[in-house]
Design a protein around this motif. Structure first.
Motif, PDB file in Angstrom:
ATOM      1  N   TYR A  22      31.700 -31.300 -17.333  1.00 63.15           N
ATOM      2  CA  TYR A  22      30.134 -30.827 -18.132  1.00 63.15           C
ATOM      3  C   TYR A  22      29.628 -29.920 -17.060  1.00 63.15           C
ATOM      4  O   TYR A  22      30.270 -30.675 -15.172  1.00 63.15           O
ATOM      5  CB  TYR A  22      29.325 -31.473 -18.440  1.00 63.15           C
ATOM      6  N   HIS A  23      29.304 -28.437 -16.930  1.00 63.78           N
ATOM      7  CA  HIS A  23      28.842 -28.700 -15.386  1.00 63.78           C
ATOM      8  C   HIS A  23      28.122 -28.686 -14.857  1.00 63.78           C
ATOM      9  O   HIS A  23      26.584 -29.358 -15.222  1.00 63.78           O
ATOM     10  CB  HIS A  23      28.274 -26.677 -15.738  1.00 63.78           C
ATOM     11  N   ALA A  24      27.895 -28.885 -13.306  1.00 65.77           N
ATOM     12  CA  ALA A  24      27.498 -29.354 -12.815  1.00 65.77           C
ATOM     13  C   ALA A  24      25.480 -28.608 -12.541  1.00 65.77           C
ATOM     14  O   ALA A  24      25.350 -27.102 -12.626  1.00 65.77           O
ATOM     15  CB  ALA A  24      27.297 -28.883 -10.906  1.00 65.77           C
ATOM     16  N   GLU A  25      24.432 -29.122 -11.998  1.00 58.36           N
ATOM     17  CA  GLU A  25      22.889 -28.005 -12.014  1.00 58.36           C
ATOM     18  C   GLU A  25      23.575 -27.101 -10.945  1.00 58.36           C
ATOM     19  O   GLU A  25      22.594 -25.911 -10.992  1.00 58.36           O
ATOM     20  CB  GLU A  25      22.143 -28.820 -11.656  1.00 58.36           C
ATOM     21  N   SER A  26      24.253 -27.085 -10.382  1.00 56.27           N
ATOM     22  CA  SER A  26      24.339 -25.858  -9.506  1.00 56.27           C
ATOM     23  C   SER A  26      25.802 -24.957  -9.599  1.00 56.27           C
ATOM     24  O   SER A  26      25.554 -23.960  -8.708  1.00 56.27           O
ATOM     25  CB  SER A  26      24.995 -26.826  -7.871  1.00 56.27           C
ATOM     26  N   ASP A  27      26.187 -25.082 -10.450  1.00 55.75           N
ATOM     27  CA  ASP A  27      26.779 -24.068 -11.469  1.00 55.75           C
ATOM     28  C   ASP A  27      26.671 -22.696 -11.215  1.00 55.75           C
ATOM     29  O   ASP A  27      24.943 -22.759 -12.530  1.00 55.75           O
ATOM     30  CB  ASP A  27      27.383 -24.200 -12.118  1.00 55.75           C
ATOM     31  N   PHE A  28      26.138 -21.957 -10.275  1.00 56.55           N
ATOM     32  CA  PHE A  28      25.267 -20.687 -10.732  1.00 56.55           C
ATOM     33  C   PHE A  28      26.299 -19.409 -11.646  1.00 56.55           C
ATOM     34  O   PHE A  28      25.186 -18.784 -12.353  1.00 56.55           O
ATOM     35  CB  PHE A  28      25.755 -19.530  -8.624  1.00 56.55           C
ATOM     36  N   ASN A  29      26.612 -19.711 -12.222  1.00 60.00           N
ATOM     37  CA  ASN A  29      27.577 -18.813 -13.365  1.00 60.00           C
ATOM     38  C   ASN A  29      26.404 -19.515 -15.262  1.00 60.00           C
ATOM     39  O   ASN A  29      26.271 -18.779 -15.699  1.00 60.00           O
ATOM     40  CB  ASN A  29      29.042 -18.934 -13.745  1.00 60.00           C
ATOM     41  N   ALA A  30      25.986 -20.687 -14.603  1.00 53.89           N
ATOM     42  CA  ALA A  30      25.622 -21.725 -16.285  1.00 53.89           C
ATOM     43  C   ALA A  30      24.059 -20.913 -16.140  1.00 53.89           C
ATOM     44  O   ALA A  30      24.325 -20.965 -18.079  1.00 53.89           O
ATOM     45  CB  ALA A  30      25.226 -22.632 -15.353  1.00 53.89           C
ATOM     46  N   ASN A  31      23.873 -20.140 -15.666  1.00 57.84           N
ATOM     47  CA  ASN A  31      22.239 -18.773 -15.819  1.00 57.84           C
ATOM     48  C   ASN A  31      22.297 -17.716 -15.966  1.00 57.84           C
ATOM     49  O   ASN A  31      21.364 -17.013 -16.638  1.00 57.84           O
ATOM     50  CB  ASN A  31      21.032 -19.487 -15.106  1.00 57.84           C
ATOM     51  N   LEU A  32      23.255 -17.175 -15.867  1.00 61.21           N
ATOM     52  CA  LEU A  32      23.952 -15.753 -15.588  1.00 61.21           C
ATOM     53  C   LEU A  32      23.836 -15.327 -17.415  1.00 61.21           C
ATOM     54  O   LEU A  32      24.201 -15.614 -17.857  1.00 61.21           O
ATOM     55  CB  LEU A  32      24.907 -15.530 -15.059  1.00 61.21           C
ATOM     56  N   PRO A  33      22.698 -13.792 -17.576  1.00 57.92           N
ATOM     57  CA  PRO A  33      23.568 -12.970 -18.171  1.00 57.92           C
ATOM     58  C   PRO A  33      25.285 -12.829 -18.710  1.00 57.92           C
ATOM     59  O   PRO A  33      25.797 -12.293 -17.808  1.00 57.92           O
ATOM     60  CB  PRO A  33      22.936 -11.756 -18.626  1.00 57.92           C
ATOM     61  N   LYS A  34      25.032 -12.889 -20.321  1.00 57.91           N
ATOM     62  CA  LYS A  34      27.229 -12.771 -20.437  1.00 57.91           C
ATOM     63  C   LYS A  34      26.942 -11.247 -20.556  1.00 57.91           C
ATOM     64  O   LYS A  34      25.799 -10.142 -21.531  1.00 57.91           O
ATOM     65  CB  LYS A  34      27.205 -13.237 -22.036  1.00 57.91           C
ATOM     66  N   SER A  35      27.682 -10.733 -19.626  1.00 59.14           N
ATOM     67  CA  SER A  35      27.853  -9.073 -19.997  1.00 59.14           C
ATOM     68  C   SER A  35      29.410  -9.337 -20.540  1.00 59.14           C
ATOM     69  O   SER A  35      30.848  -8.950 -20.364  1.00 59.14           O
ATOM     70  CB  SER A  35      28.101  -8.318 -18.648  1.00 59.14           C
ATOM     71  N   ARG A  36      29.171  -8.066 -22.124  1.00 52.04           N
ATOM     72  CA  ARG A  36      30.449  -7.548 -22.329  1.00 52.04           C
ATOM     73  C   ARG A  36      30.068  -6.282 -22.909  1.00 52.04           C
ATOM     74  O   ARG A  36      29.156  -5.540 -23.308  1.00 52.04           O
ATOM     75  CB  ARG A  36      30.697  -8.256 -23.948  1.00 52.04           C
ATOM     76  N   LEU A  37      31.710  -5.595 -23.591  1.00 55.87           N
ATOM     77  CA  LEU A  37      31.094  -3.602 -23.573  1.00 55.87           C
ATOM     78  C   LEU A  37      30.610  -4.047 -25.332  1.00 55.87           C
ATOM     79  O   LEU A  37      30.833  -5.090 -25.892  1.00 55.87           O
ATOM     80  CB  LEU A  37      32.011  -3.236 -23.364  1.00 55.87           C
ATOM     81  N   ASN A  38      29.704  -2.525 -25.086  1.00 56.50           N
ATOM     82  CA  ASN A  38      28.798  -2.717 -26.552  1.00 56.50           C
ATOM     83  C   ASN A  38      29.736  -2.563 -27.487  1.00 56.50           C
ATOM     84  O   ASN A  38      30.929  -1.895 -27.581  1.00 56.50           O
ATOM     85  CB  ASN A  38      27.984  -1.787 -26.968  1.00 56.50           C
ATOM     86  N   ALA A  39      29.534  -3.374 -29.258  1.00 53.32           N
ATOM     87  CA  ALA A  39      30.187  -2.858 -30.396  1.00 53.32           C
ATOM     88  C   ALA A  39      31.160  -1.410 -30.645  1.00 53.32           C
ATOM     89  O   ALA A  39      32.128  -1.118 -30.835  1.00 53.32           O
ATOM     90  CB  ALA A  39      29.846  -3.868 -31.541  1.00 53.32           C
ATOM     91  N   GLU A  40      30.230  -0.296 -30.119  1.00 47.59           N
ATOM     92  CA  GLU A  40      30.731   0.404 -30.623  1.00 47.59           C
ATOM     93  C   GLU A  40      31.811   1.264 -29.863  1.00 47.59           C
ATOM     94  O   GLU A  40      32.515   2.143 -29.789  1.00 47.59           O
ATOM     95  CB  GLU A  40      29.154   1.460 -31.087  1.00 47.59           C
ATOM     96  N   ASP A  41      31.949   1.107 -28.354  1.00 48.89           N
ATOM     97  CA  ASP A  41      32.611   1.604 -27.181  1.00 48.89           C
ATOM     98  C   ASP A  41      33.960   0.417 -27.508  1.00 48.89           C
ATOM     99  O   ASP A  41      35.571   1.930 -27.421  1.00 48.89           O
ATOM    100  CB  ASP A  41      32.359   0.476 -26.078  1.00 48.89           C
ATOM    101  N   ILE A  42      33.692  -0.428 -28.319  1.00 53.28           N
ATOM    102  CA  ILE A  42      36.021  -1.378 -29.051  1.00 53.28           C
ATOM    103  C   ILE A  42      36.020  -1.775 -29.850  1.00 53.28           C
ATOM    104  O   ILE A  42      36.814  -1.941 -30.586  1.00 53.28           O
ATOM    105  CB  ILE A  42      35.640  -2.818 -27.654  1.00 53.28           C
ATOM    106  N   ILE A  43      34.841  -1.148 -31.199  1.00 47.30           N
ATOM    107  CA  ILE A  43      35.259  -0.730 -32.682  1.00 47.30           C
ATOM    108  C   ILE A  43      35.341  -0.164 -33.271  1.00 47.30           C
ATOM    109  O   ILE A  43      33.964   0.681 -33.494  1.00 47.30           O
ATOM    110  CB  ILE A  43      34.307  -2.261 -32.924  1.00 47.30           C
ATOM    111  N   GLU A  44      36.361   0.192 -33.710  1.00 43.77           N
ATOM    112  CA  GLU A  44      36.134   1.498 -34.985  1.00 43.77           C
ATOM    113  C   GLU A  44      36.817   0.264 -36.338  1.00 43.77           C
ATOM    114  O   GLU A  44      37.444   0.325 -36.430  1.00 43.77           O
ATOM    115  CB  GLU A  44      37.314   2.050 -34.576  1.00 43.77           C
ATOM    116  N   ILE A  45      35.929   0.951 -37.512  1.00 45.90           N
ATOM    117  CA  ILE A  45      35.429   0.700 -38.995  1.00 45.90           C
ATOM    118  C   ILE A  45      36.227   2.012 -39.783  1.00 45.90           C
ATOM    119  O   ILE A  45      35.375   3.245 -39.379  1.00 45.90           O
ATOM    120  CB  ILE A  45      34.350   0.166 -38.750  1.00 45.90           C
ATOM    121  N   ILE A  46      36.894   1.223 -40.275  1.00 41.22           N
ATOM    122  CA  ILE A  46      37.749   3.297 -41.150  1.00 41.22           C
ATOM    123  C   ILE A  46      37.261   2.617 -42.588  1.00 41.22           C
ATOM    124  O   ILE A  46      37.113   1.560 -42.830  1.00 41.22           O
ATOM    125  CB  ILE A  46      39.260   3.256 -40.084  1.00 41.22           C
TER     126      ILE A  46
END
Length: 227
Positions: free
Chosen positions: A203-227
């Motif tokens: 369980y992360h510590a209260e001091s864990d800076f990464n716990a509250n940072l927003p998640k960052s991922r490429l957009n679906a349209e950048d990596i997913i192709e539907i055929i």
């Protein structure tokens, strides 16, 4: 097997909540009940031709975690606290080579579990032949048998971390470890395996800076192709 026992869960919410913890609360421990579930996740992961090319060392005591931390203390000291402060730490190791002993152990377990009940001799022989065909393909034609088995162990790791997140447990996958040190410390090569990575959990510590940072991922349209 009936899947009626399964309750719906928003797996997307679990994936969004999961992140790599950067520091752990050393006073919080995972319950024995949850650890039993996590051990089953390790065991039940899928693998190509059911090869199950993995081995796990779970460190749950200060002494055990200190042994794992030998792989970080010198070369990757920034990871040492993630090992020693975590509730548990798992060394993920992968099979070095496929020998008859491992393949026969798989067949024997499949037989005990009822995989061949309809026609024991024929189905066992078919399974063995098919498994060896793919092993030979990777060993002698593609020449990537070790990488092939390592990939399957990493697939196990991915399933494991998502499952841990579903239980509200934080994890940190780390390749910043000296795998040679782990192999030597735990005699892994003598067992036929070699360390790949370490996953801390707790369980992360209260001091864990990464716990509250927003998640960052490429957009679906950048990596997913539907055929």
């Amino acid at each position: 097997m009936s899947k009626d026992f399964m309750t719906p869960a928003n797996i997307v919410d679990v994936a969004k909540a999961r992140y790599s913890a950067k520091s752990y609360d050393p006073l919080r421990r995972i319950s024995d009940e949850d650890m039993a579930k996590l051990e089953e996740l390790l065991r039940l992961s899928p693998s190509s031709v059911n090869l199950q090319p993995w081995y796990f060392i779970i460190a749950q005591t200060p002494e055990g975690k200190a042994r794992v931390a030998k792989s970080t203390d010198e070369a990757f000291p920034f990871n040492s606290a993630k090992v020693t402060d975590a509730s548990h730490v798992i060394v993920f190791a992968s099979l070095i080579d496929t020998d008859d002993a491992h393949l026969n152990r798989l067949l024997d377990k499949e037989a005990v579990d009822g995989r061949f009940d309809a026609n024991p001799e024929e189905f066992r022989a078919d399974m063995d032949r098919g498994r060896r065909m793919f092993i030979d393909l990777h060993k002698t034609q593609i020449n990537d048998q070790r990488a092939w088995m390592d990939k399957q162990t990493y697939l196990n790791m991915g399933q494991f971390m998502l499952g841990a997140a579903a239980l509200g447990i934080d994890t940190t996958p780390m390749e910043g470890v000296d795998t040679d040190v782990l192999d030597q410390e735990f005699g892994l090569r003598e067992k036929g395996y070699s360390a790949l990575a370490v996953v801390s959990l707790g369980y992360h510590a209260e001091s864990d800076f990464n716990a509250n940072l927003p998640k960052s991922r490429l957009n679906a349209e950048d990596i997913i192709e539907i055929i």
